[in-house]
Design a protein around this motif. Structure first.
Motif, PDB file in Angstrom:
ATOM      1  N   SER A   1    -112.965  15.325 -15.399  1.00 35.04           N
ATOM      2  CA  SER A   1    -111.849  16.271 -15.354  1.00 35.04           C
ATOM      3  C   SER A   1    -112.364  17.688 -15.523  1.00 35.04           C
ATOM      4  CB  SER A   1    -110.836  15.956 -16.455  1.00 35.04           C
ATOM      5  OG  SER A   1    -110.211  14.733 -16.197  1.00 35.04           O
ATOM      6  N   LEU A   2    -111.930  18.580 -14.651  1.00 35.78           N
ATOM      7  CA  LEU A   2    -112.297  19.991 -14.717  1.00 35.78           C
ATOM      8  C   LEU A   2    -111.221  20.742 -15.491  1.00 35.78           C
ATOM      9  CD1 LEU A   2    -113.493  20.566 -11.035  1.00 35.78           C
ATOM     10  CD2 LEU A   2    -114.868  19.973 -13.032  1.00 35.78           C
ATOM     11  N   PRO A   3    -111.527  21.930 -15.997  1.00 32.83           N
ATOM     12  CA  PRO A   3    -110.508  22.706 -16.717  1.00 32.83           C
ATOM     13  C   PRO A   3    -109.569  23.436 -15.764  1.00 32.83           C
ATOM     14  CG  PRO A   3    -112.593  23.859 -16.766  1.00 32.83           C
ATOM     15  CD  PRO A   3    -112.847  22.547 -16.086  1.00 32.83           C
ATOM     16  N   ALA A   4    -109.085  22.742 -14.778  1.00 30.73           N
ATOM     17  CA  ALA A   4    -108.137  23.311 -13.811  1.00 30.73           C
ATOM     18  C   ALA A   4    -106.904  22.418 -13.810  1.00 30.73           C
ATOM     19  CB  ALA A   4    -108.764  23.371 -12.423  1.00 30.73           C
ATOM     20  N   GLN A   5    -105.790  22.948 -14.350  1.00 31.45           N
ATOM     21  CA  GLN A   5    -104.559  22.187 -14.469  1.00 31.45           C
ATOM     22  C   GLN A   5    -103.382  23.012 -13.985  1.00 31.45           C
ATOM     23  OE1 GLN A   5    -104.161  21.288 -18.630  1.00 31.45           O
ATOM     24  NE2 GLN A   5    -105.408  19.440 -18.475  1.00 31.45           N
TER      25      GLN A   5
END
Length: 134
Positions: A90-94
């Motif tokens: 999971s990337l820190p893009a939400q």
């Protein structure tokens, strides 16, 4: 004595017939008094779509992944996931899903080459989107 023996034999035969297959002839049909079966339907499975705004970008150049979330509550955050080796990270893009069920996430990648990305919300994931970083 002969007469008593005959009555006993007739009684045994009658009981065995009633206990066997012919007992069903005298019984009420099974579905006559039972209520209609209740069939429970499972809720529709949640789905996510995903489309990148660009298929090729420069390192750290911003692009968007947007799509539609069906069966997912408005306000639920969707997360960009990147395949690194054999694992999805999971990337820190939400971004939250809006009231109409759509979402749009801003993404910047620095890992040069072909990147496989997907959107995740809980156990629901979108199809893979490929973005090449130069």
């Amino acid at each position: 004595m002969n007469r008593a023996l005959r009555f006993a034999a007739v009684g045994v035969v009658a009981v065995s017939l009633l206990a066997g297959g012919s007992a069903a002839a005298f019984a009420a049909p099974k579905d006559l008094h039972s209520p209609a079966p209740i069939v429970a339907t499972a809720p529709a499975a949640a789905t996510l779509t995903a489309k990148a705004s660009a298929t090729t970008v420069n390192a750290w150049q911003e692009f968007r992944i947007s799509g539609v979330a069906k069966g997912i509550t408005a306000g639920t955050k969707v997360t960009v996931q990147q395949k690194q080796g054999v694992k999805w990270v999971s990337l820190p893009a939400q971004s939250p899903v809006n009231a109409s069920g759509s979402y749009s996430v801003r993404v910047k990648l620095g890992l040069k080459g072909v990147n496989q990305l997907r959107i995740g919300a809980g156990s629901t994931v979108s199809p893979v989107v490929t973005v090449t970083v130069r």
